[in-house]
Enzyme design. Structure first.
Site, PDB file in Angstrom:
ATOM      1  N   GLY A  75     -22.591  -2.434  28.496  1.00  0.00           N
ATOM      2  CA  GLY A  75     -23.691  -1.738  29.159  1.00  0.00           C
ATOM      3  C   GLY A  75     -23.185  -0.553  29.960  1.00  0.00           C
ATOM      4  CE1 TYR A 118     -24.109 -10.248  29.827  1.00  0.00           C
ATOM      5  CE2 TYR A 118     -24.585 -11.283  27.717  1.00  0.00           C
ATOM      6  CZ  TYR A 118     -24.379 -11.381  29.070  1.00  0.00           C
ATOM      7  OH  TYR A 118     -24.451 -12.612  29.692  1.00  0.00           O
ATOM      8  CB  CYS A 119     -20.900  -7.337  30.707  1.00  0.00           C
ATOM      9  SG  CYS A 119     -19.531  -7.514  31.883  1.00  0.00           S
ATOM     10  CB  VAL A 120     -17.431  -4.077  29.795  1.00  0.00           C
ATOM     11  CG1 VAL A 120     -17.313  -4.917  28.539  1.00  0.00           C
ATOM     12  CG2 VAL A 120     -16.546  -2.862  29.667  1.00  0.00           C
TER      13      VAL A 120
END
Length: 532
Positions: free
Chosen positions: A270, A266-268
């Site tokens: 990812g 998720y986000c960073v």
């Protein structure tokens, strides 16, 4: 002889209605005079602007205030747009000017907001007194409060999916959740949340919890809970997070005796998962990951949106000044994200809680938003310079980790890429660029809403929509050709997971936390998520 205190109080109380009527009489008198003037530029009013939506703003005195503000704001933004300069500097100036313009709104002052004035008169100033107390409390804690401080407690009414911490390092804890189905998919799921926030964004209240839902769908779910940085993490760099992801993958494989795992970043996390997959491919270990799902993750930062306005020499130097004992206080990062949505996350709070003195709402997502984490300063600065500023991750071999050059084009792992249509942190156009580098089977799904609500959207809520099956020849082509589906995209994701292998086994033995080779350390959600 002194006045009777009771008599004085009754006298003051009797004056309140007179004060209200007097103020309103004065305003109405001016309103009668200004009404023709106010009517002239009524078309300047944006009827969709929630700051001025109340009927109180239709009074000619306050109508003129919002009209004047609208004209001034338009002039200021137009002036910036007409300034010479390159696109990067103009974007930075536009963002700065918008921040100033939002702060200048008459809605933000107790003297020019009619709703605030009415409330103050009705409560004899009690609303302003309550708001002042809210302000003083926030100044002491150094952070805006968005939700009730007592409404939620981690492990009590949020982050409550049953599980155990079965492994930990100085950087993360690994949580294994208890199965709720008699059988489970043979391939387990390892979730990597961003370490700039607490992991329980994916385990909020039970009806919103992605973790609880995934367990109910028959997956053996593991969650990484990152430690909030302290002085012991001063030397932590990106390599350490990549190594931690590989370590978590191998720990789960060994525990369950499986060849591979499904992963979510998720986000960073990812972004880091993409680097991890590239490193594993270089080391000949790519098959250890059966699939990779990316929630609002970026690898190409050339179109990373308004966060790029904070990536210049001045801001990078400021990070150095704000660093204490090798870590950056999470409150500074929270302020940065709040500035991206200043009207909603700053000024709406100022009006509601400081000027109107309202009680804070009980909202689990806002509680999570304010539950900040500290960051290793050395890693954070390198991340901003190498990725956001210099965009090195998409240049094969420009960055290395764990002794291997990072080349995203070596990733052949099946991937599910999710983006939010209204994401202001990881813009849609930026997330799409991930598809330019992955070489394996790929599914792209566009979710309604943004960075958080677009991800945390349980099927039972029946909210928003998502788009699937658009052509992968380009983002515009995808948007034009995709099929709109009402509601959550989670069912689409679990169907995709099952298509990769539907073999099931009994939910016993090592599938139950503590029943395998790793002993229980403590109950979920664990110590790390509670550390401040």
């Amino acid at each position: 002889m002194a006045d009777n205190p009771g008599t004085v109080a009754e006298h003051d109380k009797a004056l309140i209605p007179d004060l209200r009527s007097g103020v309103r009489a004065i305003l109405d008198g001016w309103g009668a005079i200004l009404a023709p003037v106010a009517a002239v530029n009524r078309d300047k009013v944006d009827l969709n602007d929630k700051r001025f939506a109340g009927p109180e703003w239709d009074h000619p005195v306050f109508d003129l205030m919002r009209q004047g503000y609208a004209i001034m704001a338009d002039a200021m933004m137009t002036a910036v747009d007409q300034l010479p300069g390159d696109a990067e500097n103009k974007a930075r100036m536009t963002f700065a000017m918008r921040t100033v313009v939002e702060a200048m709104s008459p809605a933000n002052s107790p003297f020019t907001n009619p709703i605030v004035l009415d409330r103050a008169l009705e409560t004899n100033g009690a609303s302003l007194a309550a708001g002042f107390q809210h302000l003083m409390t926030d100044m002491q804690r150094g952070q805006l409060t968005h939700t009730s401080a007592t409404a939620f407690e981690v492990g009590v009414n949020i982050a409550t999916t049953p599980g155990k911490v079965i492994y930990e390092t100085p950087l993360y804890q690994l949580i294994q959740y208890a199965p709720t189905t008699p059988t489970v998919a043979n391939t387990p799921l390892v979730i990597f949340p961003p370490w700039i926030n607490r992991f329980y964004i994916l385990d909020l209240a039970p009806e919103k919890s992605f973790v609880r839902w995934a367990v109910a769908e028959g997956l053996t779910v593991f969650m990484v809970s990152w430690k909030s940085a302290d002085a012991t993490m001063a030397e932590v760099i990106w390599d350490d997070y990549i190594a931690a992801q590989i370590d978590a993958i191998d720990t789960v494989r060994d525990l369950l005796g499986v060849k591979s795992v499904h992963t979510i970043g998720y986000c960073v996390a990812g972004t880091t998962l993409a680097a991890t997959l590239a490193v594993m491919a270089a080391k000949g270990k790519a098959k250890r990951v059966k699939s990779a799902t990316f929630f609002t993750a970026q690898v190409d930062f050339s179109q990373a949106g308004e966060l790029l306005n904070f990536i210049d020499d001045a801001n990078l130097a400021m990070i150095d000044k704000l660093t204490t004992n090798g870590f950056l206080d999470g409150r500074y990062l929270a302020l940065t994200f709040n500035l991206l949505r200043g009207k909603d996350l700053i000024w709406n709070t100022v009006v509601s809680n400081y000027l109107l003195g309202k009680a804070y709402p009980s909202f689990d997502l806002l509680h999570w938003n304010g539950d900040v984490t500290n960051l290793p300063a050395k890693w954070h600065k390198a991340y901003l310079t190498d990725l956001y500023r210099d965009n090195l991750l998409v240049m094969p071999g420009a960055l290395s980790a764990l002794g291997e050059p990072i080349d995203l084009t070596r990733i052949e792992t099946p991937a599910y890429v999710q983006a939010g249509r209204e994401d202001h942190i990881a813009p849609l156009a930026s997330v799409w660029k991930l598809t330019d580098h992955l070489r394996g089977p790929l599914r792209f799904v566009l979710a309604g809403s943004g960075h958080i609500a677009g991800v945390v959207n349980p099927p039972a809520a029946q909210k928003y929509q998502h788009w699937v099956n658009g052509p992968m020849t380009g983002l515009d082509d995808f948007v034009r050709g995709a099929t709109e589906v009402k509601g959550s995209w989670w069912p689409d994701w679990i169907s995709w997971i099952r298509e990769l292998g539907a073999r099931e086994i009994a939910a016993d033995g090592a599938r139950v936390p503590g029943q395998g080779s790793l002993a229980v350390i403590e109950d979920a959600p664990g110590r790390y998520v509670k550390s401040r």
